[in-house]
Design an enzyme around this catalytic site. Structure first.
Site, PDB file in Angstrom:
ATOM      1  N   HIS A 180       0.836  -1.203   0.000  1.00  0.00           N
ATOM      2  CA  HIS A 180       0.000   0.000   0.000  1.00  0.00           C
ATOM      3  C   HIS A 180       0.870   1.253   0.000  1.00  0.00           C
ATOM      4  CE1 HIS A 180      -3.343   2.674   1.548  1.00  0.00           C
ATOM      5  NE2 HIS A 180      -2.266   3.338   1.967  1.00  0.00           N
ATOM      6  N   GLU A 181       1.804   1.313   0.928  1.00  0.00           N
ATOM      7  CA  GLU A 181       2.620   2.521   1.049  1.00  0.00           C
ATOM      8  C   GLU A 181       3.538   2.708  -0.152  1.00  0.00           C
ATOM      9  OE1 GLU A 181       2.342   4.995   3.198  1.00  0.00           O
ATOM     10  OE2 GLU A 181       0.591   3.929   3.981  1.00  0.00           O
ATOM     11  N   HIS A 184       1.915   4.368  -3.101  1.00  0.00           N
ATOM     12  CA  HIS A 184       1.874   5.835  -3.100  1.00  0.00           C
ATOM     13  C   HIS A 184       3.025   6.392  -3.940  1.00  0.00           C
ATOM     14  CE1 HIS A 184      -1.473   6.634  -0.488  1.00  0.00           C
ATOM     15  NE2 HIS A 184      -0.965   5.950   0.518  1.00  0.00           N
ATOM     16  N   TYR A 195      -3.539  14.902  -2.529  1.00  0.00           N
ATOM     17  CA  TYR A 195      -3.978  14.187  -1.334  1.00  0.00           C
ATOM     18  C   TYR A 195      -5.057  14.992  -0.626  1.00  0.00           C
ATOM     19  CZ  TYR A 195      -3.173  10.457   2.040  1.00  0.00           C
ATOM     20  OH  TYR A 195      -3.300   9.341   2.828  1.00  0.00           O
ATOM     21  N   GLU A 204      -5.660   7.003  -2.033  1.00  0.00           N
ATOM     22  CA  GLU A 204      -5.680   5.981  -0.988  1.00  0.00           C
ATOM     23  C   GLU A 204      -6.257   4.665  -1.494  1.00  0.00           C
ATOM     24  OE1 GLU A 204      -4.750   5.343   2.184  1.00  0.00           O
ATOM     25  OE2 GLU A 204      -3.458   7.088   1.956  1.00  0.00           O
ATOM     26  N   ASP A 277      -9.285  14.253   8.113  1.00  0.00           N
ATOM     27  CA  ASP A 277      -8.623  13.304   7.209  1.00  0.00           C
ATOM     28  C   ASP A 277      -8.385  13.878   5.807  1.00  0.00           C
ATOM     29  OD1 ASP A 277      -7.687  10.780   6.260  1.00  0.00           O
ATOM     30  OD2 ASP A 277      -9.725  10.174   5.706  1.00  0.00           O
ATOM     31  N   HIS A 282      -8.966   8.795   3.683  1.00  0.00           N
ATOM     32  CA  HIS A 282      -9.019   7.404   4.139  1.00  0.00           C
ATOM     33  C   HIS A 282     -10.457   6.939   4.337  1.00  0.00           C
ATOM     34  CE1 HIS A 282      -4.877   8.470   5.388  1.00  0.00           C
ATOM     35  NE2 HIS A 282      -4.618   7.178   5.217  1.00  0.00           N
TER      36      HIS A 282
END
Length: 359
Positions: A180-181, A184, A195, A204, A277, A282
């Site tokens: 996931h990271e 990015h 974002y 996300e 957020d 998210h």
């Protein structure tokens, strides 16, 4: 390209969860949540600058910071020795092709990065995050009991978890968190989705999509057999089973606010309040997440073979920094028809209609 003043550090922990625990959690959870929020805020400006330079001037900031690009795979894991961002990347512990070491966190970060590279290379024919062999850098043991993991614009950073919010050692154990990271980074080098609000929720969601696909690919698991959870077992048990559920948004942890349909879209301001957020990036990612789950299960087989390739081609060729949900949805429908045909196109269209993005 207009500067994106809202680009924060992309971290795995939902900031609204951390903010809630900082107010409502136990004394120990409050301390851990405040520490995680403060550290994430400190990384915000660095990633904003790095991401903007990557896109605006086509610079590889990892290379400029001393990391390398080569015809051979490059993957290195460092130990920050419980220091903060001024110590990044830390002390070099393990490089590509070198044997496992005693530190399990180092080995897990190494294995997770390698598995993510393999997926992008073997399934999507992409050579690392930038498509040109960028070195994958990871730093483990960041801070003291730090409850987060994040992509800072040039490398991966992992906290150990405090045992109060995240289980100790869980963030490097979770392959989908790692993928996931790192995704990015792929988004930074391609669409550059800002974002914030819907574009940020797409950012996300794409990381959740490919995080889940890397995990499924490693398990050789069909779409019908996958759990479609992100970060299963990373939170302490009393908080919940996972960070997100793509099959049943809003059910992953106590207080999970993810919607699965546009009727329940959460319209939040993009301000400095972590409870909001970044405009719900998210939170509202649950809607495109559920659309991908529906498309992948309708198409059947392995999710990376059709749905994953459709979403990837859309990411690299059709999305732009300010793309909204309906634009992304239509792009996936178009790509599905171009890549596969009418049946696949209908399955993708139906998925977006079922979550209320397309009519």
């Amino acid at each position: 390209m207009k500067e994106n003043k809202h680009t924060p550090c992309c971290s795995i922990a939902p900031p609204d969860l951390l903010a809630r625990l900082a107010i409502e959690g136990s004394h120990e959870q409050q301390e851990a949540a405040v520490r995680a929020l403060a550290t994430s805020a400190a990384m915000r400006s660095q990633r904003a600058v790095v991401g903007r330079l990557n896109r605006q001037f086509n610079l590889n900031m990892g290379q400029m910071m001393g990391f390398t690009i080569s015809a051979d795979r490059k993957l290195t894991v460092y130990d920050t020795q419980n220091n903060g961002r001024t110590f990044l990347p830390g002390v070099r512990i393990r490089g590509w092709g070198e044997p496992a070491v005693e530190d399990q966190g180092v080995n897990e970060a190494y294995d997770g990065s390698s598995a993510t590279y393999d997926f992008y290379h073997d399934v999507l024919q992409r050579d690392s995050l930038d498509g040109a062999g960028m070195e994958l850098i990871s730093s483990v043991h960041y801070g003291v009991g730090f409850d987060n993991a994040f992509w800072d614009g040039g490398q991966m950073v992992y906290g150990d978890g405090s045992g109060r919010i995240f289980q100790v050692g869980a963030l490097t154990r979770a392959l989908d968190v790692i993928a996931h990271e790192l995704t990015h980074g792929v988004t930074d080098y391609t669409a550059g989705l800002i974002y914030s609000k819907q574009a940020g929720a797409l950012n996300e969601s794409l990381s959740d999509v490919f995080g889940s696909l890397v995990k499924q690919y490693s398990l050789k698991q069909a779409a019908a057999d996958a759990d479609w959870l992100i970060g299963e077992g990373t939170l302490v048990p009393e908080l919940g089973k996972a960070l997100r559920s793509m099959s049943h948004p809003g059910t992953a942890y106590s207080g999970d606010r993810q919607p699965g349909h546009m009727d329940d879209y959460v319209d939040l301001p993009d301000d400095n309040d972590p409870r909001n957020d970044n405009g719900g990036v998210h939170i509202n990612s649950g809607i495109p997440n559920h659309a991908f789950y529906l498309a992948a299960t309708a198409l059947g087989g392995y999710a990376w073979e059709k749905a994953g390739k459709i979403w990837y081609q859309t990411l690299v060729a059709r999305l732009r920094p300010n793309t909204q949900f309906d634009e992304a949805a239509q792009a996936t429908v178009d790509v599905a028809g171009e890549m596969f045909g009418a049946a696949e196109q209908n399955a993708v269209r139906n998925a977006w209609q079922e979550v209320g993005v397309l009519t």
